[in-house]
Scaffold this motif. Structure first.
Motif, PDB file in Angstrom:
ATOM      1  N   SER A  36       0.827  -1.198   0.000  1.00  0.00           N
ATOM      2  CA  SER A  36       0.000   0.000   0.000  1.00  0.00           C
ATOM      3  C   SER A  36       0.870   1.260   0.000  1.00  0.00           C
ATOM      4  O   SER A  36       0.615   2.205  -0.757  1.00  0.00           O
ATOM      5  N   ARG A  37       1.904   1.269   0.837  1.00  0.00           N
ATOM      6  CA  ARG A  37       2.816   2.410   0.884  1.00  0.00           C
ATOM      7  C   ARG A  37       3.508   2.614  -0.465  1.00  0.00           C
ATOM      8  O   ARG A  37       3.636   3.733  -0.964  1.00  0.00           O
ATOM      9  N   LEU A  38       3.958   1.505  -1.064  1.00  0.00           N
ATOM     10  CA  LEU A  38       4.647   1.598  -2.360  1.00  0.00           C
ATOM     11  C   LEU A  38       3.704   2.075  -3.460  1.00  0.00           C
ATOM     12  O   LEU A  38       4.112   2.832  -4.347  1.00  0.00           O
ATOM     13  N   GLU A  39       2.439   1.652  -3.426  1.00  0.00           N
ATOM     14  CA  GLU A  39       1.471   2.109  -4.418  1.00  0.00           C
ATOM     15  C   GLU A  39       1.237   3.613  -4.275  1.00  0.00           C
ATOM     16  O   GLU A  39       1.168   4.334  -5.278  1.00  0.00           O
ATOM     17  N   GLU A  79       3.334   5.774  -3.011  1.00  0.00           N
ATOM     18  CA  GLU A  79       4.570   6.406  -3.468  1.00  0.00           C
ATOM     19  C   GLU A  79       4.633   6.440  -4.993  1.00  0.00           C
ATOM     20  O   GLU A  79       5.017   7.444  -5.600  1.00  0.00           O
ATOM     21  N   ALA A  80       4.221   5.347  -5.627  1.00  0.00           N
ATOM     22  CA  ALA A  80       4.233   5.283  -7.089  1.00  0.00           C
ATOM     23  C   ALA A  80       3.267   6.306  -7.676  1.00  0.00           C
ATOM     24  O   ALA A  80       3.593   6.987  -8.670  1.00  0.00           O
ATOM     25  N   ARG A  81       2.078   6.436  -7.084  1.00  0.00           N
ATOM     26  CA  ARG A  81       1.121   7.440  -7.565  1.00  0.00           C
ATOM     27  C   ARG A  81       1.713   8.853  -7.420  1.00  0.00           C
ATOM     28  O   ARG A  81       1.579   9.689  -8.313  1.00  0.00           O
ATOM     29  N   GLY A  82       2.364   9.094  -6.273  1.00  0.00           N
ATOM     30  CA  GLY A  82       3.004  10.400  -6.067  1.00  0.00           C
ATOM     31  C   GLY A  82       4.086  10.661  -7.091  1.00  0.00           C
ATOM     32  O   GLY A  82       4.215  11.783  -7.617  1.00  0.00           O
ATOM     33  N   LEU A  83       4.869   9.656  -7.395  1.00  0.00           N
ATOM     34  CA  LEU A  83       5.937   9.810  -8.384  1.00  0.00           C
ATOM     35  C   LEU A  83       5.368  10.030  -9.773  1.00  0.00           C
ATOM     36  O   LEU A  83       5.945  10.787 -10.579  1.00  0.00           O
ATOM     37  N   GLN A  84       4.245   9.380 -10.093  1.00  0.00           N
ATOM     38  CA  GLN A  84       3.616   9.596 -11.396  1.00  0.00           C
ATOM     39  C   GLN A  84       3.131  11.050 -11.526  1.00  0.00           C
ATOM     40  O   GLN A  84       3.318  11.686 -12.566  1.00  0.00           O
ATOM     41  N   VAL A  85       2.520  11.555 -10.453  1.00  0.00           N
ATOM     42  CA  VAL A  85       2.060  12.946 -10.464  1.00  0.00           C
ATOM     43  C   VAL A  85       3.255  13.876 -10.642  1.00  0.00           C
ATOM     44  O   VAL A  85       3.223  14.812 -11.434  1.00  0.00           O
ATOM     45  N   ARG A  86       4.313  13.605  -9.904  1.00  0.00           N
ATOM     46  CA  ARG A  86       5.521  14.446  -9.987  1.00  0.00           C
ATOM     47  C   ARG A  86       6.130  14.370 -11.383  1.00  0.00           C
ATOM     48  O   ARG A  86       6.571  15.383 -11.943  1.00  0.00           O
ATOM     49  N   ALA A  87       6.141  13.182 -11.979  1.00  0.00           N
ATOM     50  CA  ALA A  87       6.683  13.022 -13.335  1.00  0.00           C
ATOM     51  C   ALA A  87       5.850  13.812 -14.335  1.00  0.00           C
ATOM     52  O   ALA A  87       6.402  14.437 -15.259  1.00  0.00           O
ATOM     53  N   GLN A  88       4.534  13.797 -14.172  1.00  0.00           N
ATOM     54  CA  GLN A  88       3.671  14.570 -15.069  1.00  0.00           C
ATOM     55  C   GLN A  88       3.938  16.071 -14.910  1.00  0.00           C
ATOM     56  O   GLN A  88       3.981  16.807 -15.893  1.00  0.00           O
TER      57      GLN A  88
END
Length: 87
Positions: free
Chosen positions: A63-66, A68-77
């Motif tokens: 759950s934590r990694l998911e 984090e991944a969503r946050g990184l996707q937003v940051r990448a966008q």
């Protein structure tokens, strides 16, 4: 006849003693098997508890990694948009 009756009595007594010993041995073997099975059940319950605890820890980590991944996707966008503006 008396000798045969006496021998018959001895054989009957020996037969009773052997049957009692057999029953005692069978009860002892059953008790040992029951104890062994109870020990095995306890060990399996402990292993099950450890596995369930590990599963819960993995779910929490996933759950934590998911997140984090969503946050990184937003940051990448965001960075992609900024890079486009910069170009």
């Amino acid at each position: 006849v008396a000798t045969l009756l006496e021998e018959k009595g001895h054989l009957a007594a020996e037969n009773r003693a052997l049957r009692e010993q057999l029953e005692s041995d069978a009860a002892g073997a059953a008790a040992k098997k029951l104890l062994r099975l109870q020990t095995q059940v306890e060990e399996l319950q402990e292993e099950n508890y450890r596995l369930e605890s590990g599963r819960e820890e993995l779910r929490a980590r996933c759950s934590r990694l998911e997140q984090e991944a969503r946050g990184l996707q937003v940051r990448a966008q965001e960075l992609s948009g900024l890079a486009g503006e910069a170009r």
